[in-house]
Design an enzyme around this catalytic site. Structure first.
Site, PDB file in Angstrom:
ATOM      1  N   TYR A  13     -27.769  40.209 -17.665  1.00  0.00           N
ATOM      2  CA  TYR A  13     -26.597  39.586 -17.050  1.00  0.00           C
ATOM      3  C   TYR A  13     -26.756  39.502 -15.531  1.00  0.00           C
ATOM      4  O   TYR A  13     -27.237  40.424 -14.887  1.00  0.00           O
ATOM      5  CB  TYR A  13     -25.339  40.388 -17.388  1.00  0.00           C
ATOM      6  CG  TYR A  13     -24.080  39.873 -16.712  1.00  0.00           C
ATOM      7  CD1 TYR A  13     -23.443  38.736 -17.181  1.00  0.00           C
ATOM      8  CD2 TYR A  13     -23.550  40.527 -15.602  1.00  0.00           C
ATOM      9  CE1 TYR A  13     -22.299  38.252 -16.572  1.00  0.00           C
ATOM     10  CE2 TYR A  13     -22.408  40.054 -14.980  1.00  0.00           C
ATOM     11  CZ  TYR A  13     -21.787  38.921 -15.469  1.00  0.00           C
ATOM     12  OH  TYR A  13     -20.660  38.444 -14.847  1.00  0.00           O
ATOM     13  N   GLU A  47     -50.428  15.886 -34.925  1.00  0.00           N
ATOM     14  CA  GLU A  47     -50.498  14.493 -34.479  1.00  0.00           C
ATOM     15  C   GLU A  47     -51.789  14.226 -33.724  1.00  0.00           C
ATOM     16  O   GLU A  47     -52.249  15.068 -32.935  1.00  0.00           O
ATOM     17  CB  GLU A  47     -49.304  14.157 -33.575  1.00  0.00           C
ATOM     18  CG  GLU A  47     -49.275  12.690 -33.176  1.00  0.00           C
ATOM     19  CD  GLU A  47     -48.117  12.342 -32.260  1.00  0.00           C
ATOM     20  OE1 GLU A  47     -47.715  11.171 -32.269  1.00  0.00           O
ATOM     21  OE2 GLU A  47     -47.624  13.236 -31.548  1.00  0.00           O
ATOM     22  N   GLU A 101     -51.563   8.252 -34.792  1.00  0.00           N
ATOM     23  CA  GLU A 101     -50.984   7.173 -33.997  1.00  0.00           C
ATOM     24  C   GLU A 101     -52.168   6.358 -33.492  1.00  0.00           C
ATOM     25  O   GLU A 101     -52.875   6.763 -32.575  1.00  0.00           O
ATOM     26  CB  GLU A 101     -50.143   7.715 -32.837  1.00  0.00           C
ATOM     27  CG  GLU A 101     -49.419   6.604 -32.102  1.00  0.00           C
ATOM     28  CD  GLU A 101     -48.549   7.121 -30.968  1.00  0.00           C
ATOM     29  OE1 GLU A 101     -48.489   6.435 -29.931  1.00  0.00           O
ATOM     30  OE2 GLU A 101     -47.948   8.190 -31.120  1.00  0.00           O
ATOM     31  N   ARG A 154     -40.472  11.580 -40.629  1.00  0.00           N
ATOM     32  CA  ARG A 154     -40.940  12.317 -39.449  1.00  0.00           C
ATOM     33  C   ARG A 154     -40.077  11.942 -38.255  1.00  0.00           C
ATOM     34  O   ARG A 154     -39.813  10.764 -38.019  1.00  0.00           O
ATOM     35  CB  ARG A 154     -42.404  11.989 -39.157  1.00  0.00           C
ATOM     36  CG  ARG A 154     -42.961  12.695 -37.919  1.00  0.00           C
ATOM     37  CD  ARG A 154     -44.451  12.400 -37.743  1.00  0.00           C
ATOM     38  NE  ARG A 154     -44.987  13.051 -36.558  1.00  0.00           N
ATOM     39  CZ  ARG A 154     -45.052  12.500 -35.348  1.00  0.00           C
ATOM     40  NH1 ARG A 154     -44.622  11.244 -35.175  1.00  0.00           N
ATOM     41  NH2 ARG A 154     -45.539  13.156 -34.314  1.00  0.00           N
ATOM     42  N   SER A 163     -41.317   7.151 -39.416  1.00  0.00           N
ATOM     43  CA  SER A 163     -41.284   7.921 -38.177  1.00  0.00           C
ATOM     44  C   SER A 163     -40.143   7.405 -37.307  1.00  0.00           C
ATOM     45  O   SER A 163     -40.071   6.208 -37.018  1.00  0.00           O
ATOM     46  CB  SER A 163     -42.611   7.793 -37.419  1.00  0.00           C
ATOM     47  OG  SER A 163     -43.585   8.640 -37.964  1.00  0.00           O
ATOM     48  N   HIS A 196     -52.845  11.318 -24.404  1.00  0.00           N
ATOM     49  CA  HIS A 196     -51.555  10.636 -24.319  1.00  0.00           C
ATOM     50  C   HIS A 196     -51.761   9.373 -23.503  1.00  0.00           C
ATOM     51  O   HIS A 196     -51.942   9.430 -22.292  1.00  0.00           O
ATOM     52  CB  HIS A 196     -50.501  11.547 -23.690  1.00  0.00           C
ATOM     53  CG  HIS A 196     -49.103  11.106 -23.976  1.00  0.00           C
ATOM     54  ND1 HIS A 196     -48.313  10.468 -23.063  1.00  0.00           N
ATOM     55  CD2 HIS A 196     -48.358  11.193 -25.115  1.00  0.00           C
ATOM     56  CE1 HIS A 196     -47.132  10.190 -23.605  1.00  0.00           C
ATOM     57  NE2 HIS A 196     -47.139  10.619 -24.846  1.00  0.00           N
ATOM     58  N   HIS A 247     -45.739  17.752 -32.406  1.00  0.00           N
ATOM     59  CA  HIS A 247     -45.793  16.470 -31.695  1.00  0.00           C
ATOM     60  C   HIS A 247     -46.796  16.593 -30.555  1.00  0.00           C
ATOM     61  O   HIS A 247     -46.872  17.632 -29.886  1.00  0.00           O
ATOM     62  CB  HIS A 247     -44.410  16.146 -31.134  1.00  0.00           C
ATOM     63  CG  HIS A 247     -44.360  14.942 -30.248  1.00  0.00           C
ATOM     64  ND1 HIS A 247     -44.623  13.678 -30.698  1.00  0.00           N
ATOM     65  CD2 HIS A 247     -44.079  14.817 -28.912  1.00  0.00           C
ATOM     66  CE1 HIS A 247     -44.497  12.807 -29.710  1.00  0.00           C
ATOM     67  NE2 HIS A 247     -44.182  13.473 -28.611  1.00  0.00           N
ATOM     68  N   ASN A 248     -47.585  15.528 -30.327  1.00  0.00           N
ATOM     69  CA  ASN A 248     -48.599  15.571 -29.265  1.00  0.00           C
ATOM     70  C   ASN A 248     -49.393  16.875 -29.335  1.00  0.00           C
ATOM     71  O   ASN A 248     -49.570  17.582 -28.335  1.00  0.00           O
ATOM     72  CB  ASN A 248     -47.946  15.436 -27.885  1.00  0.00           C
ATOM     73  CG  ASN A 248     -47.432  14.038 -27.608  1.00  0.00           C
ATOM     74  OD1 ASN A 248     -47.699  13.106 -28.359  1.00  0.00           O
ATOM     75  ND2 ASN A 248     -46.662  13.885 -26.536  1.00  0.00           N
ATOM     76  N   ASP A 275     -53.206  11.145 -31.351  1.00  0.00           N
ATOM     77  CA  ASP A 275     -53.048   9.865 -30.651  1.00  0.00           C
ATOM     78  C   ASP A 275     -54.445   9.319 -30.376  1.00  0.00           C
ATOM     79  O   ASP A 275     -55.154   9.817 -29.499  1.00  0.00           O
ATOM     80  CB  ASP A 275     -52.299  10.061 -29.323  1.00  0.00           C
ATOM     81  CG  ASP A 275     -50.808  10.248 -29.534  1.00  0.00           C
ATOM     82  OD1 ASP A 275     -50.377  10.263 -30.691  1.00  0.00           O
ATOM     83  OD2 ASP A 275     -50.085  10.404 -28.529  1.00  0.00           O
TER      84      ASP A 275
END
Length: 782
Positions: A732, A378, A427, A577, A550, A393, A348-349, A380
């Site tokens: 821990y 992807e 996209e 997707r 999607s 984006h 994604h992206n 965009d």
């Protein structure tokens, strides 16, 4: 360990025992003071073992080179780079002094070395340097590329060739050789005055470096037992004896003696008995004899078909003794089924290297995704200046890159790791003119790689297989109806998928309604037509296998919760997707397991964001040759399946994990000698909701070198074919969350039974060798 065990072995006919040649004595050798500001440089023994001391390229790297680091058009800085004599690390100058660990990078962390202007940085900023003088070192994880220019083409080539040889030799090294190198490097760091002798103070320093806080009285007693010269210094064979005692594996000795008896060697029949108890497939006497010939280092033992403890340890530390089934590390699944029958590694992206608000966009992010086995990336796409579409984006501060540059990166890197098809998920926010430009770039740059029409033998009711689409690129985008394609009319895109992160925006809704689809771009959506999923019930017409829906993670979860079986059936026919919610401003990920449980194929994650979600993704696609395609279980492929992940039925499998020991865990704070980890082990089950569980051991105080647990963790599983098992080691802490140390994730169906070593990985997925867990696995199926 080492040769001591052989001395207690049965006498072989007519030949005296020969010491096992596991490694040469780990003695210190004097070396001249380092001219690089005090960094201790060990002798050449490590490189001798690698067989590279006479290699001219490696010798040139040992002498060092002044290389120009290129970061921008104006930021060019010459620095000295020098291979360290361990053959595993490169030291470099920094203008501002940092901690010693920040002046080196490790060969094992290198993803690739590229020649010429083959990185985004050098294409943008390397114009003043001849391509023949340039190279790019790319790293695993999130570390930035290192773009370098050498004074001459020959010097650049020496580094390209030399690093290739070192990486190849490192890949060929056994786990035992890695351990040898590892402890040897710490020996030299602990030898503070470089006199090739170890005082008790230096021995204590060594112990802290390797992550063990040993009681002073016990440590001194061990020191004195090895100090045969009684001069309060260990040297030569005394150091070897100390290390032999330190590196003892009592749990392996106990297992070995259980099968070998008092004579301290395994015959081929005795080794066969061990293999049968392990549940090894194809356990035969011939197989036992083959393992002896492969892993036994003592020639006399090998000649008489006997295995010493050293050979037994070499076998258990090898890939054949690891938890991951070696038969699953190559492509072993049927690759001839329709695309919808596979889980497909998806990003994604993909263009982002950081957050989706102000992060950097880069073609290098695509290169890294492909290097991790990603098969669906992807893009965009937005209107750019000069008629050139750009990728970023939208409506954020992320930087912008050219669409055509991304397509060039796809052409050059998509099929380096895997030959199976790549899906470009578009996209699209561009107008008709720049959509046509996108189509033109796809056709001209990708050429024959691009699928521009259906395959001749294609069944119209079924998607083609990964095998038929080898080396091909598919476009996922909007598709105009055939009638509109014929007369080249434009259709408003009213069926567009939900815009990622903009579902609630009225402005975005208006923008969607106004958007139109170019016939040129529509024509390239051959097998992946982006459509909105309105209902899970198939319509009255013929199946539409080419349609790809999607869904946001929220909508996918709603389908899973409210119509689990219907969603599974839908995903048996066509691709789905799933992408993260736009509200994840820091590019965090969701749990992909929920989506895989329902058969979703394209479960898209932010590859730039490490965490357990990406660990699961790496584990899911670890098998089948890391090709990015994994065949879904049969219950997710049948069109009339009754499987529902919310109601999987009664338990069918019991997984029992006995966590025995760990070895050489990494030190979390290398700059703080007194910082020692308190390790615990957690075993996590990721599957259908009824199977999800996590159980952990107690913690071991102040010992990351050889902690022991011996604790049993058991799990009941209802859908084992979907289960991923994640082994996690943490430090821990009583007052704050535990610190991550290492992990390894793999499918249950690829987990081998018996005594197994688990080779741990860092948060970024890089090897933490020689760090391992030693466990016993038992899988009982009803």
């Amino acid at each position: 360990m080492l040769c001591g065990y052989w001395r207690r072995c049965r006498r072989l006919p007519e030949e005296p025992p020969v010491p096992a040649q596991v490694s040469a004595p780990l003695t210190l050798q004097p070396s001249p003071a380092s001219p690089d500001g005090g960094t201790k440089r060990p002798g050449l023994r490590a490189l001798k073992k690698m067989g590279l001391t006479e290699d001219e390229d490696v010798r040139a790297m040992l002498r060092g080179s002044r290389l120009c680091k290129i970061r921008s058009r104006t930021w060019h800085e010459e620095r000295l780079y020098r291979l360290q004599e361990d053959g595993l690390s490169v030291w470099f100058q920094r203008r501002i002094p940092h901690a010693p660990s920040q002046h080196i990078f490790f060969v094992q962390h290198i993803e690739a070395v590229r020649e010429g202007h083959q990185s985004e940085g050098l294409r943008r900023y390397g114009g003043a340097f001849a391509p023949a003088c340039c190279l790019t070192i790319s790293f695993k994880g999130r570390r930035k590329n290192l773009d370098l220019a050498a004074p001459t083409a020959e010097e650049a080539q020496r580094w390209v060739r030399g690093l290739a040889k070192l990486r190849a030799r490192l890949d060929a090294m056994s786990q035992r050789e890695r351990l040898d190198h590892w402890i040897y490097s710490y020996l030299h760091r602990a030898d503070s005055n470089q006199d090739s002798k170890m005082s008790f103070k230096e021995i204590k320093s060594l112990l802290r470096m390797v992550n063990v806080d040993m009681n002073d009285m016990y440590a001194y007693r061990l020191f004195k037992e090895c100090d045969h010269s009684n001069n309060e210094r260990l040297e030569g064979a005394e150091i070897e004896e100390f290390l032999r005692r330190l590196l003892k594996r009592p749990e392996l000795e106990e297992i070995f003696s259980r099968y070998s008896g008092e004579d301290c060697v395994l015959s081929a029949p005795e080794l066969l008995e061990f293999l049968e108890d392990q549940g090894e497939d194809g356990a035969t006497l011939a197989r036992a004899q083959q393992l002896i010939q492969t892993y036994e280092l003592n020639e006399t033992a090998k000649k008489h078909e006997l295995m010493t403890l050293d050979g037994f340890m070499m076998y258990l530390l090898s890939p054949e003794g690891a938890a991951l089934d070696t038969a699953h590390t190559c492509v072993f699944q049927d690759m001839g089924q329709p695309l919808a029958h596979y889980f497909i590694s998806s990003s994604h992206n993909t263009y982002l290297t950081d957050s989706q608000i102000g992060g950097l966009s880069s073609t290098e992010a695509y290169v890294r995704a492909f290097a991790q086995g990603c098969r669906c990336v992807e893009l965009d796409c937005w209107e750019g200046p000069g008629g050139e579409p750009i990728i970023y984006h939208g409506h954020t501060l992320t930087s912008k890159i050219l669409f055509r540059d991304v397509i060039q990166a796809v052409r050059d890197h998509a099929f380096v790791l895997s030959p199976y098809p790549v899906i470009l998920s578009l996209e699209n926010h561009c107008g008709l003119e720049q959509q046509a430009a996108m189509a033109r770039h796809l056709r001209t740059i990708l050429g024959d790689m691009l699928v521009m029409q259906a395959l001749d033998s294609q069944n119209p009711e079924e998607l083609p297989s990964p095998e038929k689409l080898k080396g091909r690129v598919l476009v996922k985008g909007k598709k105009l109806p055939a009638a509109h394609m014929e007369d080249c009319r434009i259709l408003s895109d009213r069926e567009e998928e939900e815009e990622e992160g903009e579902e609630a925006s009225e402005v975005a809704e208006q923008r969607r309604k106004a958007k139109q689809i170019s016939p040129e771009l529509s024509a390239l959506a051959v097998y992946c037509w982006a459509t909105r999923l309105r209902t899970l019930n198939p319509g009255p017409g013929p199946p539409q296998p080419y349609q790809v829906s999607s869904l946001s993670e929220r909508k996918a979860k709603k389908f899973i919760r409210e119509a689990g079986n219907s969603f599974v059936r839908h995903n048996a026919r066509q691709l789905t997707r799933v992408y993260p919610l736009g509200l994840r401003m820091n590019s965090a990920n969701y749990n992909p397991q929920e989506m895989w449980n329902s058969g979703c194929q394209l479960v898209a994650l932010n590859f730039q964001t490490p965490g357990y979600e990406m660990d699961l993704n790496e584990g899911r696609f670890l098998i089948n040759g890391r090709c990015g395609y994994v065949l879904k279980p049969a219950c997710l492929r049948q069109p009339d399946t009754t499987f529902d992940p919310e109601c999987p039925g009664p338990p069918r499998t019991t997984l029992t994990v006995q966590v025995l020991t760990a070895q050489q865990l990494p030190k979390l704070n290398a700059e703080k000698p007194s910082s020692i980890v308190d390790p615990l082990v957690r075993v996590e089950i990721h599957g259908v909701p009824a199977d999800c569980a996590r159980k952990e051991t107690s913690y071991v105080l102040n010992n990351g070198f050889n902690p022991h647990w011996g604790q049993i963790l058991q799990f009941q599983l209802r859908a084992p074919e979907l289960v991923l098992v994640r082994f996690v080691v943490e430090d821990y802490d009583t007052t704050s969350p535990n610190d991550f140390v290492g992990q390894f994730t793999l499918p249950l169906n690829s987990l081998k039974q018996g005594y197994r070593h688990i080779h741990l990985l860092s948060k970024d997925g890089a090897s933490l060798s020689p760090a391992t867990l030693f466990v016993h696995i038992r899988i009982q199926r009803s």
